[in-house]
Design a protein around this motif. Structure first.
Motif, mmCIF file in Angstrom:
data_model
loop_
_atom_site.group_PDB
_atom_site.id
_atom_site.type_symbol
_atom_site.label_atom_id
_atom_site.label_comp_id
_atom_site.label_asym_id
_atom_site.label_seq_id
_atom_site.Cartn_x
_atom_site.Cartn_y
_atom_site.Cartn_z
ATOM 1 N N PRO A 91 -22.072 113.649 23.289
ATOM 2 C CA PRO A 91 -22.296 112.200 23.236
ATOM 3 C C PRO A 91 -21.358 111.533 22.242
ATOM 4 O O PRO A 91 -20.920 112.138 21.263
ATOM 5 N N ARG A 92 -21.071 110.281 22.499
ATOM 6 C CA ARG A 92 -20.175 109.537 21.615
ATOM 7 C C ARG A 92 -20.710 109.500 20.180
ATOM 8 O O ARG A 92 -19.949 109.561 19.213
ATOM 9 N N SER A 93 -22.023 109.440 20.037
ATOM 10 C CA SER A 93 -22.625 109.359 18.709
ATOM 11 C C SER A 93 -22.348 110.595 17.860
ATOM 12 O O SER A 93 -22.402 110.545 16.626
ATOM 13 N N ALA A 94 -22.069 111.723 18.521
ATOM 14 C CA ALA A 94 -21.857 112.977 17.798
ATOM 15 C C ALA A 94 -20.397 113.237 17.455
ATOM 16 O O ALA A 94 -20.103 114.149 16.673
ATOM 17 N N GLN A 108 -9.542 123.934 15.141
ATOM 18 C CA GLN A 108 -8.899 123.012 16.067
ATOM 19 C C GLN A 108 -9.595 123.032 17.423
ATOM 20 O O GLN A 108 -9.776 121.989 18.055
ATOM 21 N N ALA A 109 -10.010 124.213 17.859
ATOM 22 C CA ALA A 109 -10.724 124.326 19.131
ATOM 23 C C ALA A 109 -12.026 123.539 19.088
ATOM 24 O O ALA A 109 -12.362 122.816 20.036
ATOM 25 N N PHE A 110 -12.751 123.648 17.994
ATOM 26 C CA PHE A 110 -14.004 122.898 17.871
ATOM 27 C C PHE A 110 -13.731 121.397 17.830
ATOM 28 O O PHE A 110 -14.446 120.601 18.453
ATOM 29 N N TYR A 111 -12.701 120.990 17.119
ATOM 30 C CA TYR A 111 -12.337 119.580 17.045
ATOM 31 C C TYR A 111 -12.004 119.027 18.430
ATOM 32 O O TYR A 111 -12.345 117.884 18.761
ATOM 33 N N ASN A 112 -11.377 119.852 19.254
ATOM 34 C CA ASN A 112 -10.996 119.414 20.599
ATOM 35 C C ASN A 112 -12.194 119.215 21.523
ATOM 36 O O ASN A 112 -12.088 118.522 22.539
ATOM 37 N N TYR A 113 -13.314 119.802 21.179
ATOM 38 C CA TYR A 113 -14.499 119.639 22.027
ATOM 39 C C TYR A 113 -14.984 118.196 22.068
ATOM 40 O O TYR A 113 -15.740 117.817 22.961
ATOM 41 N N ARG A 114 -14.559 117.383 21.107
ATOM 42 C CA ARG A 114 -15.002 115.988 21.083
ATOM 43 C C ARG A 114 -14.314 115.167 22.169
ATOM 44 O O ARG A 114 -14.767 114.059 22.495
ATOM 45 N N LEU A 115 -13.221 115.683 22.727
ATOM 46 C CA LEU A 115 -12.427 114.918 23.679
ATOM 47 C C LEU A 115 -13.159 114.799 25.018
ATOM 48 O O LEU A 115 -13.783 115.762 25.480
ATOM 49 N N PRO A 116 -13.093 113.632 25.663
ATOM 50 C CA PRO A 116 -13.815 113.438 26.932
ATOM 51 C C PRO A 116 -13.436 114.448 28.011
ATOM 52 O O PRO A 116 -14.263 114.783 28.865
ATOM 53 N N ARG A 159 -34.117 116.721 15.420
ATOM 54 C CA ARG A 159 -33.184 116.141 14.449
ATOM 55 C C ARG A 159 -31.760 116.659 14.664
ATOM 56 O O ARG A 159 -30.946 116.631 13.744
ATOM 57 N N ASP A 160 -31.475 117.113 15.853
ATOM 58 C CA ASP A 160 -30.155 117.661 16.177
ATOM 59 C C ASP A 160 -29.130 116.538 16.186
ATOM 60 O O ASP A 160 -29.196 115.628 17.015
#
Length: 252
Positions: free
Chosen positions: A131-134, A169-177, A202-203
């Motif tokens: 989600p965008r909020s995360a 970097q792999a984890f950071y890339n997970y934010r991409l749509p 509370r996740d």
């Protein structure tokens, strides 16, 4: 292949060496951990309950723990193909699955691609979307705190501490749509596997309404919400999650 001081072994799955350990006896139960950890850290505290009933396969996903990742591939799609190949190599035709976060996303795909492989699955803190909020919680490698950098440096025992940047970097890339964590909610309606969803209210990464949406989409699913609990419920309540998993599996 077995290395000195390693309890388990590695198996070659299409060029990737996946490390696994077996604990207990009984019907097979595959345990898949969350991102940036390994199967031993995630599931050792659950084993006293699980091994009374099941032969537990603790598997390190590619790039994690004692598994390698020669192609530097981090997609959930590839993770799922790895595990399907793992089961084929070890002649596991049917098994229960217990998975956390990234492992849960992987298991969702396995349930769709190889429905006969999973008898039932318990998914802790999984999602079908970021989600965008995360997205604010996904930090670039350069912006990580020293504590988080040290966390990543310990995440892979094959490549050593210098490998932390690739994983971060792999984890950071997970934010991409466009990342393959994101799948259509309707996609889950095709899953026929009995499913127990476990989620903390509370996740911050995957708000609990995501779990509610998944429960409505997966036909044979149940949802257990833990109050005042953050991401990965088994981190806080390992014995209870293990007991719930056993109870759910025994109903199937």
């Amino acid at each position: 292949m077995k290395k000195e001081n390693w309890f388990g072994e590695t198996v070659d799955i299409d060029g990737v060496n996946l490390y696994y350990e077996i604990h207990g006896n009984g019907e097979p139960l595959l345990c898949l951990h969350n991102f940036s950890q390994n199967s031993r850290i995630r599931f050792t505290s659950l084993l006293p309950v699980l091994t009374k009933k099941y032969r537990c396969y603790l598997i390190d996903l590619r790039g994690h723990g004692r598994s390698d990742n020669p192609g530097n591939i981090w997609t959930k799609e590839q993770f799922s193909r790895d595990i399907i190949g793992f089961c084929d190599e070890l002649k596991i035709d049917s098994a229960f699955f217990l998975a956390a976060s990234s492992g849960a996303m992987t298991t969702l795909r396995i349930a769709r691609y190889a429905p006969k492989l999973i008898r039932a699955m318990v998914l802790d803190s999984g999602t079908y979307t970021i989600p965008r909020s995360a997205q604010i919680y996904y930090k670039s490698p350069e912006s990580l705190s020293p504590k988080l950098k040290e966390y990543y440096k310990k995440a892979n025992e094959i490549y050593g501490p210098d490998y932390w940047h690739e994983m971060a970097q792999a984890f950071y890339n997970y934010r991409l749509p466009g990342c393959d964590v994101n799948i259509p909610l309707d996609w889950l309606k095709e899953i026929s596997t009995p499913t127990l969803l476990i989620h903390g209210d509370r996740d911050i990464f995957f708000p609990v309404d995501i779990a509610a949406d998944m429960k409505l989409a997966i036909p044979e699913s149940e949802l257990a919400v833990f109050p005042h609990t953050q991401h990965i419920v088994m981190e806080f309540y390992p014995e209870r999650v293990a007991e719930m998993a056993v109870e759910f599996f025994e109903k199937q």
